[in-house]
Design an enzyme around this catalytic site. Structure first.
Site, short mmCIF file in Angstrom:
data_model
loop_
_atom_site.label_atom_id
_atom_site.label_comp_id
_atom_site.label_asym_id
_atom_site.label_seq_id
_atom_site.Cartn_x
_atom_site.Cartn_y
_atom_site.Cartn_z
N HIS A 62 0.86 -1.19 0.00
CA HIS A 62 0.00 0.00 0.00
C HIS A 62 0.89 1.24 0.00
O HIS A 62 2.11 1.14 0.18
CB HIS A 62 -0.96 -0.01 1.19
CG HIS A 62 -0.31 0.11 2.53
ND1 HIS A 62 0.57 -0.83 3.03
CD2 HIS A 62 -0.41 1.06 3.51
CE1 HIS A 62 0.97 -0.46 4.23
NE2 HIS A 62 0.40 0.69 4.55
N HIS A 64 1.34 3.91 1.99
CA HIS A 64 1.86 4.66 3.12
C HIS A 64 3.38 4.72 2.95
O HIS A 64 3.99 3.77 2.44
CB HIS A 64 1.49 4.01 4.45
CG HIS A 64 0.10 4.36 4.93
ND1 HIS A 64 -0.65 3.53 5.72
CD2 HIS A 64 -0.65 5.48 4.72
CE1 HIS A 64 -1.82 4.10 5.99
NE2 HIS A 64 -1.84 5.29 5.39
N ASP A 66 6.07 4.39 4.69
CA ASP A 66 7.02 3.39 5.19
C ASP A 66 7.06 2.14 4.30
O ASP A 66 7.95 1.30 4.47
CB ASP A 66 6.72 3.00 6.65
CG ASP A 66 5.28 2.62 6.91
OD1 ASP A 66 4.38 3.23 6.30
OD2 ASP A 66 5.04 1.73 7.75
ZN ZN Z 1 3.30 0.51 7.79
ZN ZN Z 2 0.05 1.56 6.51
#
Ligand code: ZN
Ligand code: ZN
Length: 307
Positions: A62, A64, A66
């Site tokens: 996904h 995000h 990180d």
């Molecule tokens: Zn994460």
């Molecule tokens: Zn996440």
């Protein structure tokens, strides 16, 4: 033949002095699945002794940061190092805008090595060299997909049975291809006479999710499960709110799915190395198999094939 996980980073949203943002390279018989390259992945690869040439798939769960802020560095390194083999890139189709930004984040001499493979729907499968790569949706505030790789089941030849029937050389290949061979005396030997089933190996990568059907489908029966355990049970409410798992939940998944080796990772920055035994303890309440708390720049082998 190498089948092992190269751990590049193990922190969740905030990297720490000891943990880089996420990053995991699953090496599998000359293929390399780079999962969730977070910030700093390019350098972590150098530190871990792997290169852009080892990557055949980039799999982003996904968008995000990180899990994807390392994409620009990795794709530009693939171009700079003139990687000549095809590299596929899987990611949630709903994040196409983010993918394009990351793919073209800065000026560089691009190549045509990378082919996008956006994932949508309940299950997506791609042939990926010696394995099938499967993506399934997870449950997180932004759309997230987990992945698994499966080697097809095969058969293990039994040398004693082959020798007893005088089958050698090219006849072995014929037996494997055709399912049977006819000997000089007219008798027919079948593949089943000289081999036993060889279950394929598998590994799953489950990041950033609450418990959901996708988690269990991805982890079902795998030899190696890499799964986020952002929190301990004391933060279970927080985990549910932000769409994450606890170590206890990761252990419950591993038990329910008959996993063999469990790798916990994606740790919140609130925890230090000293807390690792607590993660193992929580997961072990449900799961009796081997538990590894991932650390940066370590390697975790895929367990030996089931007998
Ligand atoms: Zn994460
Ligand atoms: Zn996440």
């Amino acid at each position: 033949m190498t089948r092992e996980l190269v751990v590049l980073g193990t922190a969740s949203a905030v990297p720490t002095r000891h943990r880089n943002h996420n990053g995991y390279l699953l090496l599998w018989d000359g293929h390399g699945f780079l999962f969730d390259p977070g910030e700093g992945t390019q350098r972590q690869m150098t530190m871990a002794g792997v290169s852009a040439h080892d990557v055949t798939w980039i799999c982003v769960t996904h968008f995000h940061g990180d899990h994807c802020l390392g994409v620009p560095g990795v794709v530009q390194r693939i171009a700079r190092d003139k990687v000549s083999h095809a590299v596929q890139a899987a990611y949630p189709a709903s994040g196409e805008t983010y993918w394009r930004r990351l793919r073209h984040a800065a000026a560089f001499a691009d190549t045509s090595a990378i082919t996008p493979r956006p994932a949508s729907g309940d299950v997506v499968q791609w042939p990926a060299g010696p394995v099938t790569l499967t993506a399934r949706p997870l449950s997180h505030p932004v759309e997230s997909y987990g992945y698994r790789v499966d080697e097809p089941d095969g058969r293990r030849m039994l040398p004693d049975e082959l020798a007893a029937r005088g089958i050698a050389g090219p006849m072995i290949g014929e037996l494997q291809r055709e399912g049977s061979v006819t000997l000089d005396d007219g008798s027919v030997v079948s593949l089943a006479d000289c081999s036993v089933p060889r279950p394929g190996q598998s590994a799953a990568f489950v990041m950033d999710t609450r418990l959901c059907d996708g988690v269990y489908a991805l982890a079902d029966g795998v030899d190696l499960l890499v799964i986020e355990s952002t929190f301990l049970s004391e933060e279970e409410a927080l985990a549910a709110e932000y769409g994450h798992l606890t170590a206890a939940q990761a252990g419950q998944v591993a038990r329910a799915c008959g996993v063999r080796r469990l790798v916990l990772t994606h740790f919140s920055e609130r925890y230090s190395f000293a807390d690792e035994p607590r993660f193992v303890e929580e997961a072990a309440k449900a799961f009796g198999g081997e538990i590894v708390t991932a650390r940066d720049l370590t390697r975790v082998p895929v367990p030996r094939r089931r007998p």
